[in-house]
Scaffold this motif. Structure first.
Motif, mmCIF file in Angstrom:
data_model
loop_
_atom_site.group_PDB
_atom_site.id
_atom_site.type_symbol
_atom_site.label_atom_id
_atom_site.label_comp_id
_atom_site.label_asym_id
_atom_site.label_seq_id
_atom_site.Cartn_x
_atom_site.Cartn_y
_atom_site.Cartn_z
ATOM 1 N N LEU A 1 -17.836 68.242 17.107
ATOM 2 C CA LEU A 1 -17.325 68.238 15.742
ATOM 3 C C LEU A 1 -17.745 66.961 15.020
ATOM 4 O O LEU A 1 -18.035 66.966 13.833
ATOM 5 N N ARG A 2 -17.794 65.882 15.789
ATOM 6 C CA ARG A 2 -18.156 64.599 15.210
ATOM 7 C C ARG A 2 -19.558 64.679 14.614
ATOM 8 O O ARG A 2 -19.810 64.205 13.508
ATOM 9 N N THR B 1 -22.880 64.905 9.558
ATOM 10 C CA THR B 1 -23.850 65.477 8.627
ATOM 11 C C THR B 1 -23.155 65.834 7.310
ATOM 12 O O THR B 1 -23.702 65.642 6.227
ATOM 13 N N GLU B 2 -21.929 66.363 7.470
ATOM 14 C CA GLU B 2 -21.182 66.800 6.286
ATOM 15 C C GLU B 2 -20.899 65.624 5.353
ATOM 16 O O GLU B 2 -21.061 65.711 4.142
ATOM 17 N N ARG C 1 -24.072 64.532 3.595
ATOM 18 C CA ARG C 1 -24.450 65.467 2.536
ATOM 19 C C ARG C 1 -23.578 65.264 1.295
ATOM 20 O O ARG C 1 -24.067 65.199 0.172
ATOM 21 N N LEU C 2 -22.271 65.132 1.565
ATOM 22 C CA LEU C 2 -21.304 64.968 0.475
ATOM 23 C C LEU C 2 -21.587 63.689 -0.308
ATOM 24 O O LEU C 2 -21.569 63.675 -1.540
ATOM 25 N N GLN C 3 -21.877 62.634 0.432
ATOM 26 C CA GLN C 3 -22.106 61.356 -0.229
ATOM 27 C C GLN C 3 -23.364 61.408 -1.082
ATOM 28 O O GLN C 3 -23.392 60.911 -2.189
ATOM 29 N N LYS C 4 -24.404 62.052 -0.547
ATOM 30 C CA LYS C 4 -25.652 62.146 -1.303
ATOM 31 C C LYS C 4 -25.419 62.960 -2.571
ATOM 32 O O LYS C 4 -25.930 62.644 -3.640
ATOM 33 N N ARG C 5 -24.629 64.044 -2.444
ATOM 34 C CA ARG C 5 -24.425 64.919 -3.595
ATOM 35 C C ARG C 5 -23.589 64.243 -4.670
ATOM 36 O O ARG C 5 -23.873 64.340 -5.850
ATOM 37 N N THR D 1 -27.315 56.684 11.625
ATOM 38 C CA THR D 1 -27.695 57.917 10.929
ATOM 39 C C THR D 1 -27.178 57.963 9.506
ATOM 40 O O THR D 1 -27.805 58.558 8.643
ATOM 41 N N LEU D 2 -26.010 57.381 9.244
ATOM 42 C CA LEU D 2 -25.394 57.552 7.926
ATOM 43 C C LEU D 2 -25.825 56.502 6.911
ATOM 44 O O LEU D 2 -25.957 56.798 5.730
#
Lengths: 387, 280
Positions: A169-170, A175-176, A179-183, A200-201
């Motif tokens: 889940l981690r 990834t979630e 994605r959210l931050q980029k959007r 990675t982040l």
């Protein structure tokens, strides 16, 4: 959205111990900044000072151009995801997400719109009327994020948000979040002790140790050009190998033999006595899997493989070696600082998965001394940074 | 086999305890339905003997009594006000004790415990004198004050234990979400401590409702006399032959609010409300 500037931030507790000592970090507008370090390095304290849950002893905290040192958390307009989520158990998911909006006295219609929007983004639609107690860890995590994104905060702050989730889940949530931050393109400060998350982040990563900022750089730079022994040992898994080394001319002497190194590196380090050589596991290779014409025989050595771990895409082999007590003590200290434990002096090498080396057997290994770093053992400073 | 025997033993135990606890209550109810004559003549049966039943007469007599009606109003009013004030003060004090570090915190807690252990009777004399001087003898406030001082300690101890259970992060999250300290307390902490608040409220109410010593010594008229004290003033025509059945009816009337209260609050005292606040 706003930039966050930290200028010479110091946090001293009642006993005078500086938990955060003279840290200056500029987080650009929309940047994803990671604070990483072993436990007790002050990263969470720093985050809590940004959000206003800890007082700042000295220094300036500037968010969006305003000095916020003396502002209460509610006046800083930041949103935060806590390690244990801190959801309100007596409220439904809907009301949890709506909580900041209700405090801001928005109209019901506006609140409904924003909550539905956030829940759609985070795929929480079917859980809106449930209580947090009935949700799984991942769902709770998403509710906590929903509560953070629902209002137009100037920045997101995350305090080890994934540490309570299981490994699979981690990975998904990581990834979630990215994605959210980029959007949303919103300034984010993210605290973690997990270097995978950090690498990675982050757009940039700040590595801290005992309240002091060690290095602030992009993940790639941290990995390839660590400024000191601590960063070199902390970033990377399995960690960088540290070996006692002496440089004479353009030759470096390691416990396994003497090899040539690039002259730029040799110039900076020659004649400085006992140094610490740092070389990552992937900069070794089993000679038998390299095409014979491509082997630089001056940079190979025979080693006794103790244990081998085959992982499918690669394999790790462990090569124990004897080191002097002084070196051993220093390696132990390094491991302790990075929250890990080294039981014996050994070399970890990452080999091609095709390699047929056997356990408890000798193998010929290639060492890529171009990628080797040399550290001053007393100060820990990287003498070959940028080379 | 073992299972069945265990169940039978449990059942016997339950019946025994119920019998032990409820027999006096049942007997008072039985007594309240007997006529005065039947009680005087001796009426040993649980159910009234032929012609010895009084129907609802005892109840209507009790409720028609002007003094007793006043006593009911006094009791309800005094107990409710004492409970409300006590819970409000205790909530604030307990929150401070659970959350803040201040000098003398231990002292406050110990003092509170000492007060709770103080024998009630020893205070009656001084209070009697003081209240007469202050001019609050035989008034509601004269009873509310001692009730509060004896129930606050227990309420503070109960509530601070509840507050300590609530994770700090709850409040911090609320503050980051834009709440003032007061809003965080009211909208997050108090709802989470609700079981504790209700427990404290019930304990306080019981103390105030059941008190006899203060009720009889600090009042002189029906202006403030609560039910337990009023019952003791229930004297029929013959002072040596007290109206037992009427008293029984009065006692039942005094018990009903407590039973109702417990049944009502029992549903509110839901343990495990905080489950799910944090992962675990």
């Amino acid at each position: 959205m706003a930039a966050i500037e930290m200028k010479n931030i110091v946090k001293k507790y009642g006993d005078g111990f500086p938990a955060v000592n003279d840290v200056s970090i500029d987080v650009a507008d929309g940047e994803f900044m990671i604070l990483v370090g072993p436990s007790g390095c002050g990263k969470s304290t720093l985050l809590r000072m940004i959000v206003g849950l800890e007082d700042i002893t000295s220094g300036d905290m500037i968010i969006g151009g305003d000095r916020v040192n003396d502002l209460a958390p509610r006046d800083r307009n930041l949103s935060m995801v806590f390690q244990n989520y801190a959801l309100y158990p007596h409220l439904t998911v809907y009301e949890n997400i709506a909580f900041p909006l209700r405090l801001a006295k928005m109209s019901n219609k506006e609140i409904d719109e924003k909550v539905r929007d956030a829940s759609k983004t985070l795929d929480l639609d079917e859980h809106l009327q449930r209580k947090p107690g009935n949700l799984s860890g991942g769902q709770r995590q998403r509710v906590a994020m929903g509560r953070a994104i629902v209002r137009e905060a100037r920045a997101f702050l995350f305090d080890e948000p994934l540490s309570n989730l299981d490994a699979k889940l981690r990975g998904q949530m990581r990834t979630e979040i990215a994605r959210l931050q980029k959007r949303l393109g919103i300034t984010t400060v993210y605290v973690t002790h997990d270097q995978t998350e950090a690498m990675t982040l982050g757009d940039r990563v700040a590595v801290m140790k005992r309240g002091i900022l060690q290095q602030l750089a992009s993940p790639r730079e941290l990995y390839e050009q660590p400024v000191n022994l601590f960063v070199a040992g902390f970033i990377g898994s399995p960690p960088m190998n540290f070996l006692p080394a002496t440089v004479e001319g353009d030759q470096v002497t390691l416990p396994f033999g003497t090899f040539s190194i690039p002259s730029a590196k040799a110039e900076k380090t020659a004649g400085k006595g006992l140094l610490m050589a740092g070389i990552r596991p992937e900069h070794f290779e089993d000679v038998s899997v390299i095409q014979s014409g491509n082997v630089d025989t001056s940079r190979t050595f025979k080693a006794h493989i103790d244990v081998r771990e085959w992982l499918g895409d690669q394999q790790y082999a462990y090569v124990p070696y004897e080191a002097e007590a002084e070196v051993q003590a220093q390696l132990k200290e390094l491991a302790r600082e990075a929250d890990s434990d080294s039981l014996r002096t050994q070399l970890v090498v990452s080999l091609d998965s095709d390699s047929k080396v056997a356990e408890d057997d000798d193998a010929t290994l290639f060492i890529d001394t171009d990628k080797m770093h040399l550290f001053d053992p007393s100060t820990g400073e990287n003498l070959t940074v940028g080379l | 086999m073992k299972d069945i025997r265990g169940r039978i033993l449990t059942a016997i135990g339950v019946v025994f305890i119920l019998f032990w606890c409820l027999l006096p209550v049942a007997w008072i109810i039985s007594l309240s339905f007997k006529s005065q004559e039947a009680v005087t003549n001796g009426s040993p049966g649980f159910f009234p003997s032929d012609g010895g039943g009084a129907g609802w007469k005892n109840y209507t007599d009790v409720l028609d009594d002007e003094q007793f009606r006043h006593a009911i109003i006094n009791s309800i009013g005094i107990s409710l006000i004492a409970t409300a004030l006590s819970v409000i003060f205790a909530t604030l004090a307990a929150y401070a004790i659970a959350r803040l570090e201040f000098k003398g915190k231990k002292f406050v807690l110990t003092t509170a415990l000492v007060i709770a252990m103080f024998p009630v009777v020893s205070l009656v004399g001084p209070l009697f004198d003081m209240w007469r001087t202050f001019g609050i003898y035989d008034s509601w406030i004269g009873l509310i004050i001692p009730y509060m001082s004896f129930t606050l300690p227990l309420a503070i101890w109960t509530l601070s234990a509840f507050f300590r259970e609530i994770p700090w992060e709850m409040e911090q999250a609320a503050q980051v979400d834009g709440a003032t300290s007061w809003q965080a307390f009211r909208k997050v902490i108090v709802p989470l401590a609700a079981p504790g608040v209700f427990t404290a409220a019930i304990l306080t109410f019981f103390f105030a409702w059941n008190d006899f010593v203060f009720g009889i010594s600090l009042t002189s008229t029906e202006r403030a006399r609560p039910i337990p004290a009023a019952l003791s003033f229930f004297v029929g025509a013959d002072p040596f032959n007290r109206p037992a059945s009427l008293l029984a009816a009065g006692a039942v009337v005094a018990t009903v609010p407590i039973v109702v209260l417990v049944l009502f609050f029992q549903r509110k005292i839901v343990a495990g409300l905080t489950a799910g606040a944090v992962k675990g």
